[in-house]
Design a protein around this motif. Structure first.
Motif, PDB file in Angstrom:
ATOM      1  N   PRO A   1      -5.029  22.076 -11.191  1.00  0.00           N
ATOM      2  CA  PRO A   1      -3.697  21.474 -11.288  1.00  0.00           C
ATOM      3  C   PRO A   1      -2.579  22.256 -10.580  1.00  0.00           C
ATOM      4  CG  PRO A   1      -4.334  22.415 -13.404  1.00  0.00           C
ATOM      5  CD  PRO A   1      -5.522  22.540 -12.495  1.00  0.00           C
TER       6      PRO A   1
ATOM      7  N   GLU B   1      -7.060  17.098 -10.150  1.00  0.00           N
ATOM      8  CA  GLU B   1      -7.229  17.132 -11.607  1.00  0.00           C
ATOM      9  C   GLU B   1      -7.884  18.429 -12.084  1.00  0.00           C
ATOM     10  OE1 GLU B   1      -9.380  13.594 -12.693  1.00  0.00           O
ATOM     11  OE2 GLU B   1      -7.778  12.282 -11.965  1.00  0.00           O
TER      12      GLU B   1
ATOM     13  N   ARG C   1       4.390   8.150  -7.992  1.00  0.00           N
ATOM     14  CA  ARG C   1       2.962   8.320  -7.728  1.00  0.00           C
ATOM     15  C   ARG C   1       2.388   7.069  -7.069  1.00  0.00           C
ATOM     16  NH1 ARG C   1       1.628  10.400 -12.418  1.00  0.00           N
ATOM     17  NH2 ARG C   1       1.062   8.439 -13.397  1.00  0.00           N
TER      18      ARG C   1
ATOM     19  N   HIS D   1       4.625  13.347 -10.832  1.00  0.00           N
ATOM     20  CA  HIS D   1       4.290  12.999 -12.219  1.00  0.00           C
ATOM     21  C   HIS D   1       4.830  11.624 -12.590  1.00  0.00           C
ATOM     22  CE1 HIS D   1       2.399  16.771 -13.238  1.00  0.00           C
ATOM     23  NE2 HIS D   1       3.397  17.410 -12.664  1.00  0.00           N
ATOM     24  N   ASP D   2       5.939  11.218 -11.983  1.00  0.00           N
ATOM     25  CA  ASP D   2       6.536   9.919 -12.272  1.00  0.00           C
ATOM     26  C   ASP D   2       5.599   8.802 -11.782  1.00  0.00           C
ATOM     27  OD1 ASP D   2       9.025   8.204 -12.909  1.00  0.00           O
ATOM     28  OD2 ASP D   2       8.492   7.623 -10.844  1.00  0.00           O
TER      29      ASP D   2
ATOM     30  N   PRO E   1       0.461  20.606  -7.578  1.00  0.00           N
ATOM     31  CA  PRO E   1       0.073  19.194  -7.660  1.00  0.00           C
ATOM     32  C   PRO E   1       0.399  18.423  -6.384  1.00  0.00           C
ATOM     33  CG  PRO E   1       1.837  19.703  -9.224  1.00  0.00           C
ATOM     34  CD  PRO E   1       1.454  20.985  -8.557  1.00  0.00           C
TER      35      PRO E   1
END
Length: 148
Positions: A78, A75, A90, A85-86, A81
């Protein structure tokens, strides 16, 4: 950038999880090797609840527990990553992290000198069971990709 220190044991899989995260993201840090049997006053101050490593200290503020540290790093920095993101993907990634954590107790006995052949064989069988599950999942995932 605030000063970043990682307290841990070089041979700890949960410390290595944090080290790999920092390296994947290209984040410089200072590693403070702890003595498993004689923990530093700093470590005991930073993690008075469980008194365990790893502990990441960012700008003088400690963060404990390896997965919490990894999520924090992802976090705050970033770039590169670590999780998709999905939300579904995740959740799947988090499932496999949790599964890998379940392997640690199975692997742990193999890092000790085991003189009893039966105990050694049972430990190896437990690790192989875990690895078969991962291997089977990888084969299923490959078949799904090939099907599309």
């Amino acid at each position: 950038m605030a000063e970043l220190k990682l307290h841990g044991f070089w041979y700890s899989p949960v410390t290595l999880r944090v080290v790999l995260t920092l390296k994947l993201k290209g984040i410089p840090y200072e590693f403070i090797e702890e003595d498993r049997f004689n923990k530093s006053p700093q470590l005991l101050e930073y993690n008075p609840v469980s008194k365990l490593t790893p502990v990441l200290v960012h700008g003088g503020k400690p963060i404990c527990e390896s997965m919490i540290i990894v999520q924090y790093i992802d976090e705050v920095w970033p770039q590169n990553p670590l999780v998709p993101h999905d939300p579904y993907e995740r959740a799947q990634a988090r499932f496999w992290v949790a599964y890998a954590d379940q392997m640690i107790p199975a692997v742990k006995p193999l890092f000790h000198v085991i003189t009893d052949d039966e105990v050694r064989e049972k430990a190896i069988e437990r690790v192989q069971e875990h690895l078969r599950v991962i291997e089977n999942q990888c084969l299923i995932d490959q078949e799904e990709v090939l099907w599309w």
